[in-house]
Design a protein around this motif. Structure first.
Motif, mmCIF file in Angstrom:
data_model
loop_
_atom_site.group_PDB
_atom_site.id
_atom_site.type_symbol
_atom_site.label_atom_id
_atom_site.label_comp_id
_atom_site.label_asym_id
_atom_site.label_seq_id
_atom_site.Cartn_x
_atom_site.Cartn_y
_atom_site.Cartn_z
ATOM 1 N N ARG A 1 0.746 -1.161 -0.113
ATOM 2 C CA ARG A 1 -0.260 -0.073 -0.057
ATOM 3 C C ARG A 1 0.942 1.181 0.219
ATOM 4 O O ARG A 1 1.396 1.875 1.112
ATOM 5 N N GLY A 2 1.112 1.826 -1.329
ATOM 6 C CA GLY A 2 1.928 2.839 -1.427
ATOM 7 C C GLY A 2 1.798 4.088 -0.534
ATOM 8 O O GLY A 2 2.846 4.514 0.138
ATOM 9 N N ASN A 3 0.421 4.482 -0.503
ATOM 10 C CA ASN A 3 0.089 5.713 0.185
ATOM 11 C C ASN A 3 0.510 5.558 1.652
ATOM 12 O O ASN A 3 0.853 6.886 2.236
ATOM 13 N N GLN A 4 0.322 4.358 2.161
ATOM 14 C CA GLN A 4 0.493 4.477 3.755
ATOM 15 C C GLN A 4 1.860 4.609 3.919
ATOM 16 O O GLN A 4 2.320 5.420 5.065
ATOM 17 N N SER A 5 2.916 3.956 3.115
ATOM 18 C CA SER A 5 4.396 4.068 3.266
ATOM 19 C C SER A 5 4.723 5.561 2.930
ATOM 20 O O SER A 5 5.870 6.067 3.778
ATOM 21 N N ILE A 6 4.128 6.425 2.058
ATOM 22 C CA ILE A 6 4.558 7.830 2.018
ATOM 23 C C ILE A 6 4.030 8.344 2.985
ATOM 24 O O ILE A 6 4.825 9.335 3.198
ATOM 25 N N ALA A 7 2.972 8.304 3.502
ATOM 26 C CA ALA A 7 2.530 8.729 4.890
ATOM 27 C C ALA A 7 3.563 8.860 5.845
ATOM 28 O O ALA A 7 3.572 9.624 6.868
ATOM 29 N N ARG A 8 4.186 7.819 5.782
ATOM 30 C CA ARG A 8 4.980 7.522 6.949
ATOM 31 C C ARG A 8 6.644 7.904 6.571
ATOM 32 O O ARG A 8 7.427 7.691 7.274
ATOM 33 N N GLY A 9 6.568 8.462 5.521
ATOM 34 C CA GLY A 9 8.159 9.209 5.015
ATOM 35 C C GLY A 9 9.117 8.727 3.974
ATOM 36 O O GLY A 9 9.954 9.217 3.764
ATOM 37 N N MET A 10 8.232 7.588 3.510
ATOM 38 C CA MET A 10 9.159 6.866 2.325
ATOM 39 C C MET A 10 8.984 7.752 0.858
ATOM 40 O O MET A 10 8.195 8.352 0.928
ATOM 41 N N ASP A 11 10.020 7.780 0.450
ATOM 42 C CA ASP A 11 9.992 8.397 -0.756
ATOM 43 C C ASP A 11 8.951 8.052 -1.807
ATOM 44 O O ASP A 11 8.869 6.962 -1.915
ATOM 45 N N HIS B 1 6.218 3.790 -5.081
ATOM 46 C CA HIS B 1 5.457 3.448 -6.265
ATOM 47 C C HIS B 1 5.989 2.380 -7.148
ATOM 48 O O HIS B 1 5.567 1.350 -7.545
ATOM 49 N N TYR B 2 7.291 2.240 -6.990
ATOM 50 C CA TYR B 2 8.180 1.256 -7.690
ATOM 51 C C TYR B 2 7.843 -0.230 -6.995
ATOM 52 O O TYR B 2 7.870 -1.299 -7.756
ATOM 53 N N MET B 3 7.878 0.030 -5.686
ATOM 54 C CA MET B 3 7.552 -1.131 -4.891
ATOM 55 C C MET B 3 6.178 -1.751 -5.131
ATOM 56 O O MET B 3 6.130 -3.073 -5.428
#
Length: 243
Positions: free
Chosen positions: A58-68, A73-75
């Motif tokens: 779930r990309g948006n969750q990871s982005i919300a926690r600070g991931m580039d 998105h590539y993951m």
């Protein structure tokens, strides 16, 4: 045999649709989807499938926690490749010829996506599974479905939903007074924020006049009924009187 209304379809599945209760990938759901898609073979309908990866990442969750964002998105793209290979295996166990084609380099497990090659595969009766999204970050698999439908000249995008049989004025699982819409225009769906697909993908479909039918993926026989021209689900198109 009844003649199909649509000769070439692109089916958009979410990663959640192959997720079991306690599994990342459900073998039962894969088997069910393979049977639903396999029915189209008898009608000689060209089939392409785009599948998401939300059951894995779930990309948006990871982005919300600070991931580039690009990294996340590539993951997610890698998740769609895993799902595509799982669906490919299920389809082949049901006797269908398939080709998995990836938008990012993954030559050991999938062909590179080349538009003319994909078209040729479909002309030979193969189900083409389009993995890796668009191959670019910041674009969803909804956008990949819209883009590939345009490139491959699909007659329609079949947008699968979980347990919801079309587009409603509100979420019918939360609002009992929600009303199902039989047909909406692209612009109406955009203006009202209806749950069709993300706005970038929906705008692309509007600009390229690609009709979308939103349907319940969990109701058996729906894909066949749509392809044969039955009025089920919700049609999204340019003209309100088209259906």
């Amino acid at each position: 045999m009844q003649q199909p209304k649509y000769r070439r379809v692109l089916i958009k599945l979410s990663g959640e649709q192959i997720k079991g209760t306690d599994e990342v990938v459900s073998y039962d759901m894969l088997d069910y989807l393979a049977r639903e898609i396999g029915v189209l073979h008898q009608y000689k309908v060209d089939v392409a499938v785009v599948i998401g990866g939300g059951n894995i990442w779930r990309g948006n969750q990871s982005i919300a926690r600070g991931m580039d964002a690009a990294q996340s998105h590539y993951m997610g793209m890698l998740g769609t490749i895993i799902n595509s290979l799982a669906l490919q295996d299920a389809l082949e166990r049901h006797g269908l010829d398939t080709r998995a084609m990836a938008a990012i380099q993954m030559n050991e497990v999938a062909e590179p996506y080349i538009r003319r090659r994909a078209t040729r595969h479909m002309a030979k009766g193969r189900v083409v599974i389009l993995a890796g999204g668009t191959g670019n970050p910041y674009f969803t698999t909804d956008s990949a479905a819209a883009l590939r439908a345009a490139e491959l000249h699909a007659d329609v995008i079949l947008m699968a939903k979980n347990g919801v049989d079309g587009i409603y004025t509100a979420d019918p699982r939360r609002h009992h007074d929600a009303v199902k819409l039989d047909h909406v225009t692209y612009m109406d769906a955009l203006n009202r924020g209806l749950a069709v697909m993300d706005s970038t993908a929906l705008t692309f479909c509007m600009d390229n006049n690609i009709p979308i039918i939103v349907f319940n993926a969990l109701e058996a026989g729906m894909i066949e009924r749509i392809v044969l021209g039955e009025r089920v689900g919700t049609l999204v198109s340019s003209q309100a009187t088209e259906r």
